[in-house]
Write a protein that holds these residues in place. Structure first.
Motif, PDB file in Angstrom:
ATOM      1  N   GLN A 333      48.260  55.321  48.529  1.00 45.72           N
ATOM      2  CA  GLN A 333      46.865  55.074  48.897  1.00 45.72           C
ATOM      3  C   GLN A 333      46.292  53.978  48.018  1.00 45.72           C
ATOM      4  N   VAL A 336      47.574  50.584  48.955  1.00 43.38           N
ATOM      5  CA  VAL A 336      46.890  50.056  50.139  1.00 43.38           C
ATOM      6  C   VAL A 336      45.492  49.592  49.755  1.00 43.38           C
ATOM      7  N   TYR A 337      44.820  50.405  48.961  1.00 41.56           N
ATOM      8  CA  TYR A 337      43.466  50.028  48.575  1.00 41.56           C
ATOM      9  C   TYR A 337      43.470  48.730  47.773  1.00 41.56           C
ATOM     10  N   ARG A 339      45.348  46.309  48.090  1.00 39.70           N
ATOM     11  CA  ARG A 339      45.440  45.173  48.998  1.00 39.70           C
ATOM     12  C   ARG A 339      44.175  45.011  49.819  1.00 39.70           C
ATOM     13  N   LEU A 340      43.563  46.121  50.140  1.00 37.45           N
ATOM     14  CA  LEU A 340      42.344  46.057  50.942  1.00 37.45           C
ATOM     15  C   LEU A 340      41.200  45.412  50.168  1.00 37.45           C
ATOM     16  N   ILE A 465      48.295  44.784  55.506  1.00 38.88           N
ATOM     17  CA  ILE A 465      47.818  46.110  55.111  1.00 38.88           C
ATOM     18  C   ILE A 465      48.245  47.159  56.133  1.00 38.88           C
ATOM     19  N   ASP A 468      51.700  47.954  55.574  1.00 40.43           N
ATOM     20  CA  ASP A 468      51.822  48.812  54.390  1.00 40.43           C
ATOM     21  C   ASP A 468      51.557  50.263  54.735  1.00 40.43           C
ATOM     22  N   ILE A 469      50.533  50.458  55.540  1.00 44.00           N
ATOM     23  CA  ILE A 469      50.168  51.836  55.870  1.00 44.00           C
ATOM     24  C   ILE A 469      51.275  52.489  56.688  1.00 44.00           C
ATOM     25  N   ALA A 472      53.958  53.369  54.476  1.00 43.19           N
ATOM     26  CA  ALA A 472      53.674  54.467  53.565  1.00 43.19           C
ATOM     27  C   ALA A 472      53.809  55.827  54.236  1.00 43.19           C
ATOM     28  N   LEU A 544      40.651  55.984  52.733  1.00 40.90           N
ATOM     29  CA  LEU A 544      40.923  54.589  53.038  1.00 40.90           C
ATOM     30  C   LEU A 544      40.204  54.095  54.283  1.00 40.90           C
ATOM     31  N   LEU A 548      39.046  50.246  55.192  1.00 40.12           N
ATOM     32  CA  LEU A 548      39.864  49.696  56.270  1.00 40.12           C
ATOM     33  C   LEU A 548      38.978  49.249  57.425  1.00 40.12           C
TER      34      LEU A 548
END
Lengths: 704, 221
Positions: A333, A336-337, A339-340, A465, A468-469, A472, A544, A548
């Motif tokens: 998580q 991802v964050y 990158r976000l 992203i 990535d999700i 994941a 997220l 997102l």
């Protein structure tokens, strides 16, 4: 899938409207309390809009002219309070414009979301990843405290009260009304903290009940404080979960001959396999010290077809922050964050629509109003964005990017996906279409214009992203052999432009899912896998979704704005204006037609997990069908199929409901959903419903 | 729906197909699908999206087929939205009313669009509905059949009112879609994993064989 809410309760409009407005207002209060002034400002305004819309609907003669509803004074009062706050926030915003956001040190830490410092001044809507890191470290510490959840809650409530008192002390005498709303919100928050704590307590004591002799939660606590195995400390251990993985004492590997069986040891391992192996070893190690995983395994073995066990297992799993799966979840998580964050900060923060950022925090409020779900749902909802993340102490490489902000176009070599590749004409014709649908006003069909796309790099980042999700959580991919390319093609409407090649998806490591299946063998049935994935998503997405969605909104802002304008223009469009036959509408005035469907649509943004959002959409469409049948059969009971509608009626009716919902942000929501809906669902009812909603949105936007 | 990829075992195959239903407002699309799914089975088998979205399970020569039938809005104003619905379809049923020349012209437009968007991989069925109104026919059988042949589609005559030709239409379509999927699979070299050229939308799923009544049975989604 639950049955539709029923066409009969369409008349509950005003009551529901009050709830919706209160939800919006409480979200605003929360942002306000957190010092997120601009968002709070917008959110207050939004709740005022909601209220006036609801009151207007109520008072409009066509919808029934029996005077004003019982909630009217309450709603007016709420609107008044919101307006009061709007005024003072407007003053603040006017003064301190263009002041860069510099969040001071770590905000007060808690697993409860309600404690925020309002000293931070103007925090940007989303916290920088490094703040998460600090929060996380403190979070890990607080997890080690010997306090029971209820004790903890009471501690949090004390802090909350102190913060409240500080705020009240700073109020001008003229802001007396604000004091009232603060008081109310404090009471509500304190109550909620206790509810959360109670739920948490139940989760913690569950395994205790299972093994009275060897209390695993007791062990968990004592294990946490000492870091006895890894002298470098907990944070370090977490950091080792990076590429290199953590050290694993040999004993676990030798003792569990299992490991050898599950991983072919001879061949060279890919980094993913290596990671998987290390994580699995860590799980085995964990299981040596804790009894609860074994008990769950036994339970799964006893009743392999009981899917509620999977849900139970997950809420248990996630309540042990030191379990490798829970750690991996937080780590992913956070990745991802990380990158976000640069992407959402890159897009002009002024323009990031403020509303959705608050929604993650609203999830609990929504949970309070909607029927509570079994398992850990409430518990998870209670964790705020600030608390969910485990940032490795020595952070992954990407963390540094986000700090400087200089490497905004991060995303690695694969993110760009090798643009310029020729596409087959057929595929580009779909993309042409998508672009047309995205912005019909500036792209007449048959005349493709190569317009500069200012948000191109945002789109690239979004793509990375999204991948990535998928990586994941391992959604869908490994067992759908056609995986590659397809999803990329579907990335949002008007999103992939001709000449821009969607990323071809590599075989997904689907880390969370495969690790979980590895750790709990009993889950490996098809149904078990699906349920498992659903649980992973339920845990993965809530913190997220807000950032997102913010990214999706900034990528799709022009379309959303166009839709908003069009919805505003046609706000009072009659069913006939949408080409709907009067037979599909109730004969007797007095209640909002298709009210239940409209309510379902309004719930979509309040959910924080794609699967649940999709459920709302399905329920909305079903309820349209039910209502149509009901209205028709009321007119004509001779022909039994008179009320059986097809797409000819469903699509315009849905457009009508969307128009009445007054939610242009459904457009970016759908773009995001399209990305995260399981491929298996695309073909089925869920896919049909999502497609219909997207069509309705496109139709409304293109209305002259 | 999860399934292992991998070797194509002869038995226990199951196919999932998406079929779009296109046709102008009053040609009888809704009655047609309702007939198909209602005829043998009672109301409760219809999904709660009524005639807009229907599923049906069939067993054709030991191959299990899951059919998802997507209805589309036929009005002109929604024409631009068609592609969103028929993307990734394996089959399309284009319905016209034999008493309405204009509805046949609409079918021609859709055929063009489908071929443009989906190429030759999609199985097209052109359906002249309302043959119970033969006296009022405005589209000649010959013209319709010739047109269908010229665009690589099959032509069917149906009457939703009298329940004629509908079962045959769907059965035939399923067989053709299975064929297309198998040809497609062979073209990929029996491979399952390399999906770069994989046909979109079809899902061929290998799973444990189940006891299944033959001749097709309907189910709700």
């Amino acid at each position: 899938m639950a049955a539709a809410g029923g066409g009969g309760d369409g008349g509950a409009g005003p009551g529901r409207a009050l709830q919706t407005a209160m939800r919006a207002a409480s979200g605003a209060l929360e942002m306000d309390g957190a010092g997120r002034t601009r968002e709070a400002y917008v959110e207050y305004l939004k709740s005022i809009t909601l209220i006036s819309q609801a009151l207007q609907d109520e008072a409009t003669p066509t919808e029934g002219s029996e005077g004003l509803g019982p909630n009217t004074p309450k709603m007016l009062k709420l609107a008044e309070q919101c307006l009061e706050r709007v005024k003072s926030l407007a003053a603040v915003l006017g003064k301190s414009k263009a002041k860069p956001s510099t969040p001071g040190g770590p905000a007060p830490i808690s697993r409860h979301r309600r404690v925020f410092s309002d000293e931070g001044g103007k925090l940007s809507p989303f916290l920088p990843p490094e703040i998460f890191q600090k929060l996380q470290i403190a979070e890990a510490q607080s997890a080690r405290k010997e306090l029971t959840p209820l004790e903890e809650a009471s501690l949090q409530n004390q802090k909350l009260k102190a913060a409240y008192e500080a705020r009240v002390a700073r109020l001008n005498p003229s802001q007396a009304l604000q004091k009232t709303s603060l008081t109310l919100s404090l009471q509500r928050q304190m109550m909620e903290n206790l509810v959360i704590a109670r739920a948490r307590e139940e989760t913690v004591s569950f395994p205790l009940r299972e093994s009275p002799k060897q209390g695993c939660s007791g062990k968990w606590r004592s294990g946490g404080c000492g870091c006895r195995r890894l002298p470098t400390g907990e944070g370090n251990r977490v950091s080792q979960w990076g590429l290199r993985g953590c050290r694993v004492p040999c004993r676990s590997l030798t003792r569990h001959c299992d490991t050898g069986r599950r991983f072919s040891s001879s061949v060279a391992l890919t980094p993913e396999e290596q990671e998987q192996r290390e994580l699995y070893a860590a799980i085995l190690e964990y299981e040596q010290d804790h009894d609860w995983p074994r008990q769950w395994k036994a339970r799964l073995k006893r009743s392999p077809s009981d899917l509620s066990l999977v849900t139970g297992l997950f809420s248990c799993l996630l309540s042990f922050p030191e379990h490798p799966i829970a750690q991996l979840l937080r780590k992913l998580q956070c990745a991802v964050y990380t990158r976000l964050y640069p992407a959402i900060s890159q897009s002009n923060p002024e323009a990031v629509p403020a509303a959705p950022t608050g929604l993650a925090f609203l999830s609990l409020d929504a949970g309070g109003l909607l029927p509570a779900e079994p398992g850990g749902r409430r518990l998870r909802a209670s964790r705020s964005l600030h608390c969910m993340f485990s940032v490795p102490e020595h952070g992954p490489a990407t963390l540094r990017n986000s700090i400087s902000g200089a490497t905004l176009a991060d995303g690695g070599p694969d993110a760009s996906g090798g643009e310029g590749d020729p596409r087959s004409p057929r595929e580009s014709s779909f993309e042409d279409l998508e672009r047309f649908l995205a912005s019909p006003e500036d792209w007449p069909p048959g005349e493709p214009v190569a317009r500069p796309r200012p948000t191109a790099s945002l789109q690239e980042q979004l793509k990375g992203i999204v991948r990535d999700i998928h990586n994941a959580i391992g959604e869908g991919q490994p067992w759908h052999w056609e995986g590659g390319g397809r999803r990329g093609d579907m990335v949002g409407w008007g999103f992939t432009a001709p000449g821009q090649v969607s990323c071809v998806t590599p075989p997904f490591p689907d880390r969370l899912l495969s690790l979980t299946l590895l750790a709990f063998e009993g889950l490996s049935t098809a149904a078990g896998k699906d349920q498992c994935l659903a649980c992973i998503e339920d845990a993965f997405f809530p913190p997220l979704w807000a950032p997102l969605l913010a990214l999706y909104r900034s990528v799709h802002r022009p379309q959303e704005e166009a839709l908003a304008r069009s919805m505003e223009r046609h706000r009072h469009a009659s069913p006939a204006d949408l080409g709907l036959s009067p037979r599909l509408f109730p004969t007797a005035p007095g209640r909002l037609a298709y009210g239940a469907a409209i309510e379902e649509l309004r719930l979509i943004p309040l959910e924080t997990c794609p699967r649940r959002k999709l459920d709302c959409i399905v329920r909305a469409l079903r309820s349209i069908c039910e209502c149509a049948e009901e209205y028709c059969s009321a007119r004509d009971s001779r022909t039994p199929t008179a009320g059986t509608i097809g797409a000819d009626e469903l699509l315009p009716l849905l457009s009508y409901a969307v128009l009445r919902s007054a939610l242009p942000q459904l457009l970016p929501e759908c773009c995001a959903l399209e990305e995260f809906i399981h491929e298996g669902c695309l073909l089925g009812e869920e896919g049909y419903c999502l497609t219909s909603l997207q069509s309705a949105l496109a139709f409304l936007r293109a209305l002259p | 729906m999860a399934a292992g990829s991998g070797a194509a075992a002869a038995g226990g195959r199951s196919f999932s197909f998406k079929v779009v239903l296109l046709g102008e407002g009053c040609v009888g699309k809704t009655s047609l699908v309702l007939r198909y799914c209602e005829n043998k089975f009672n109301d409760k088998h219809i999904t709660t999206l009524q005639a807009s979205f229907l599923t049906k399970k069939l067993n054709i020569g030991g191959k299990r087929v899951n059919l998802a039938i997507w209805d589309t809005a036929g009005q002109e104003r929604f024409h631009a939205l068609g592609p969103i619905y028929y993307r990734d379809s394996n089959g399309a049923i284009l319905v016209y009313d034999i008493t309405d020349e204009d509805s046949f012209q609409k079918v021609k437009n859709w055929v063009k669009e489908l071929r443009k968007m989906l190429g030759n991989e999609i199985c097209l069925c052109i359906v002249g509905n309302k043959i119970d109104l033969e006296k009022e026919r405005h589209v000649s059988v010959q013209e319709a059949e010739m047109y269908a042949e010229s665009v690589g589609a099959k032509h069917y005559h149906t009457s939703a009112k009298q329940n004629k030709g509908i079962e045959e239409l769907f059965l035939d379509l399923c067989k053709r879609m299975i064929e297309t999927a198998q040809v497609d699979e062979r073209a990929r070299g029996n491979g399952s994993s390399q999906s770069g050229t994989a046909r979109r939308g079809v899902q061929i799923i290998d799973d444990e064989p189940q006891v299944q009544s033959s001749g097709g049975c309907c189910s709700s989604g």
